[in-house]
Design a protein around this motif. Structure first.
Motif, mmCIF file in Angstrom:
data_model
loop_
_atom_site.group_PDB
_atom_site.id
_atom_site.type_symbol
_atom_site.label_atom_id
_atom_site.label_comp_id
_atom_site.label_asym_id
_atom_site.label_seq_id
_atom_site.Cartn_x
_atom_site.Cartn_y
_atom_site.Cartn_z
ATOM 1 N N PHE A 1 28.704 31.598 37.361
ATOM 2 C CA PHE A 1 27.556 30.954 37.868
ATOM 3 C C PHE A 1 27.781 31.166 39.439
ATOM 4 O O PHE A 1 28.805 31.301 40.050
ATOM 5 C CB PHE A 1 27.484 29.343 37.747
ATOM 6 N N CYS A 2 26.339 31.497 39.951
ATOM 7 C CA CYS A 2 26.511 31.376 41.517
ATOM 8 C C CYS A 2 24.974 31.197 41.737
ATOM 9 O O CYS A 2 23.914 31.240 41.010
ATOM 10 C CB CYS A 2 26.743 32.932 41.854
ATOM 11 N N ASN A 3 24.925 30.751 43.139
ATOM 12 C CA ASN A 3 23.487 30.356 43.445
ATOM 13 C C ASN A 3 22.774 31.575 44.292
ATOM 14 O O ASN A 3 23.526 32.600 44.329
ATOM 15 C CB ASN A 3 23.484 29.228 44.343
ATOM 16 N N ARG A 4 21.591 31.371 44.666
ATOM 17 C CA ARG A 4 20.603 32.506 45.173
ATOM 18 C C ARG A 4 21.204 33.067 46.581
ATOM 19 O O ARG A 4 21.335 34.220 46.722
ATOM 20 C CB ARG A 4 19.438 32.046 45.408
ATOM 21 N N THR A 5 21.862 32.194 47.378
ATOM 22 C CA THR A 5 22.538 32.411 48.637
ATOM 23 C C THR A 5 23.547 33.543 48.420
ATOM 24 O O THR A 5 24.013 34.465 49.061
ATOM 25 C CB THR A 5 22.886 31.353 49.368
ATOM 26 N N PHE A 6 24.471 33.296 47.455
ATOM 27 C CA PHE A 6 25.629 34.124 47.114
ATOM 28 C C PHE A 6 25.220 35.375 46.645
ATOM 29 O O PHE A 6 25.790 36.148 47.163
ATOM 30 C CB PHE A 6 26.563 33.420 45.981
ATOM 31 N N ALA A 7 24.299 35.366 45.917
ATOM 32 C CA ALA A 7 23.633 36.753 45.618
ATOM 33 C C ALA A 7 23.222 37.636 46.759
ATOM 34 O O ALA A 7 23.280 38.736 46.902
ATOM 35 C CB ALA A 7 22.519 36.653 44.613
ATOM 36 N N LYS A 8 22.426 36.837 47.606
ATOM 37 C CA LYS A 8 21.929 37.424 48.661
ATOM 38 C C LYS A 8 22.929 38.062 49.766
ATOM 39 O O LYS A 8 23.018 38.886 50.382
ATOM 40 C CB LYS A 8 21.096 36.713 49.762
ATOM 41 N N ILE A 9 24.125 37.280 49.834
ATOM 42 C CA ILE A 9 25.099 37.794 50.633
ATOM 43 C C ILE A 9 25.773 38.923 50.573
ATOM 44 O O ILE A 9 26.044 39.971 51.228
ATOM 45 C CB ILE A 9 26.203 36.583 50.609
ATOM 46 N N PHE A 10 25.724 39.286 48.943
ATOM 47 C CA PHE A 10 26.130 40.635 48.644
ATOM 48 C C PHE A 10 25.214 41.528 48.236
ATOM 49 O O PHE A 10 25.722 42.733 47.624
ATOM 50 C CB PHE A 10 27.010 40.313 47.152
ATOM 51 N N GLY A 11 23.927 41.372 48.797
ATOM 52 C CA GLY A 11 22.781 42.359 48.597
ATOM 53 C C GLY A 11 22.503 42.374 47.039
ATOM 54 O O GLY A 11 21.789 43.505 46.798
ATOM 55 N N PHE A 12 22.392 41.536 46.427
ATOM 56 C CA PHE A 12 21.823 41.302 45.094
ATOM 57 C C PHE A 12 20.301 40.574 45.223
ATOM 58 O O PHE A 12 20.150 39.835 46.031
ATOM 59 C CB PHE A 12 22.442 40.590 44.025
ATOM 60 N N ASP A 13 19.672 41.227 44.283
ATOM 61 C CA ASP A 13 18.061 40.296 44.234
ATOM 62 C C ASP A 13 18.069 39.069 43.678
ATOM 63 O O ASP A 13 17.277 38.364 44.012
ATOM 64 C CB ASP A 13 16.939 41.276 43.552
ATOM 65 N N SER A 14 19.032 38.806 42.481
ATOM 66 C CA SER A 14 18.963 37.580 41.981
ATOM 67 C C SER A 14 20.312 37.303 41.581
ATOM 68 O O SER A 14 21.158 38.088 41.279
ATOM 69 C CB SER A 14 17.881 37.525 40.958
#
Length: 344
Positions: A39-52
């Protein structure tokens, strides 16, 4: 008055908790010990350049490390204490852009004492790390007269340059200010400048060489270390430390020329040595053939021509063995070859 949290959260649906974690401005994650992201939240995804966050489900956290050894160091620190707090990690985004993150994590054990999950939070500290690196580098160089500092706008205009820089380029300070550094770069190297600036914008730093023309028209090869200074996450200006590396580069070129010449000498000696023996045999055989032929023989003139050409090869072999210096000449398609006549 103390409020019972059970009353507040007991009637909330599961999506409510997910939305709550998505709105937290730091990355939240759970992985297996092997690195699989549960699991990860939206902020985690954004930090690494993922859309979701869905794109990271079952994704391996190991792929987020620049060096897999750093993952091993993280796990060792976690296992030795059961948790880590604010540990700086060199990570990378989906597109391989390097970033730094601070990680606070805790190991979750099962009844047998085996780590089953790693729960943690992390946040991007790239700007802080780069600023510290820049300050450290500038601090080391500031008292060295071989260095000079220069500040550029995001487009490459000169905002400031110190006294050492002005002396090196033989220009007064007002000659530089508000002009593009591109104006002072040697014409044949101007195309590299845009790539230099782009790399700073994209990677927050760049190291390389620029060739500058001074007030006397002389070229200087400048080794430059540039850092992007950001304000509120955006590039504010570029701060750089540079030094004149012209002497060092000229010495390297001279050394390369000496090595090249030594290679030519060794090759020439080897070629001449290998040629001499078969040429001697051919000359002797031709002399024997000519001795047996009469001038009226139809093959006599042909053998004479062959003999004359072999003499020319003998002369070339002598010149090759006598090479004393490196001289080149233009050949086809822009290729340069050793000029045997001038080199011997």
């Amino acid at each position: 008055m103390e409020v019972d949290s059970k009353i507040i959260f007991s009637d909330k649906p599961s999506w409510w908790y997910v939305e709550l974690m998505d709105n937290i401005p730091i990355g939240i994650y759970r992985t297996t010990f092997e690195g699989k992201i549960i699991f990860c939240n939206r902020t985690f995804a954004k930090i690494f350049g993922f859309d979701s966050r869905k794109e990271l489900t079952d994704y391996s956290a190991i792929n987020l490390y620049r060096d897999i050894k750093e993952r091993g160091g993280f796990l060792n620190a976690l296992l030795s204490r059961g948790f880590v707090e604010g540990l700086p990690l060199p990570l990378k985004k989906r597109d391989d852009t390097p970033i730094w993150c601070a990680d606070t994590a805790k190991a979750i054990f099962d009844e047998d004492g085996i780590v089953v999950f790693i729960d943690g939070i992390l946040w991007d500290i790239t700007a802080e790390i780069e600023e510290k690196e820049a300050k450290s580098y500038f601090s080391d160089a500031i008292n060295d007269t071989n260095f000079f500092s220069i500040i550029l706008s995001p487009k490459g205009e000169i905002l400031d340059i110190d006294e050492n820089g002005c002396k090196l380029f033989d220009y007064p300070k007002n000659k530089f200010l508000n002009k593009s550094l591109l104006d002072f770069i040697s014409p044949q190297f101007k195309n590299f400048f845009s790539h230099f600036i782009d790399n700073i914008v994209n990677n927050s730093r760049e190291e390389g060489f620029l060739t500058i023309v001074d007030g006397k028209g002389e070229e200087h090869h400048i080794q430059i270390h540039a850092f992007a200074i950001k304000k509120e996450g955006k590039l504010d200006y570029i701060k750089a430390i540079a030094r004149d590396a012209t002497k060092r580069i000229m010495q390297q070129r001279a050394e390369l020329s000496r090595e090249k010449f030594q290679g030519v000498l060794e090759m020439a000696g080897g070629v001449a040595h290998r040629l001499n023996q078969p040429l001697t045999i051919i000359n002797n055989l031709l002399n024997e053939v000519l001795a047996d032929l009469k001038p009226s023989d139809p093959n006599y003139q042909k053998v004479i021509k062959v003999h004359n050409q072999i003499k020319k090869v003998n002369e070339i072999a002598k010149k090759v063995s006598g090479i004393k210096k490196y001289k080149s000449m233009d050949y086809v398609a822009g290729v340069k070859i050793v000029d045997i006549d001038k080199a011997s």
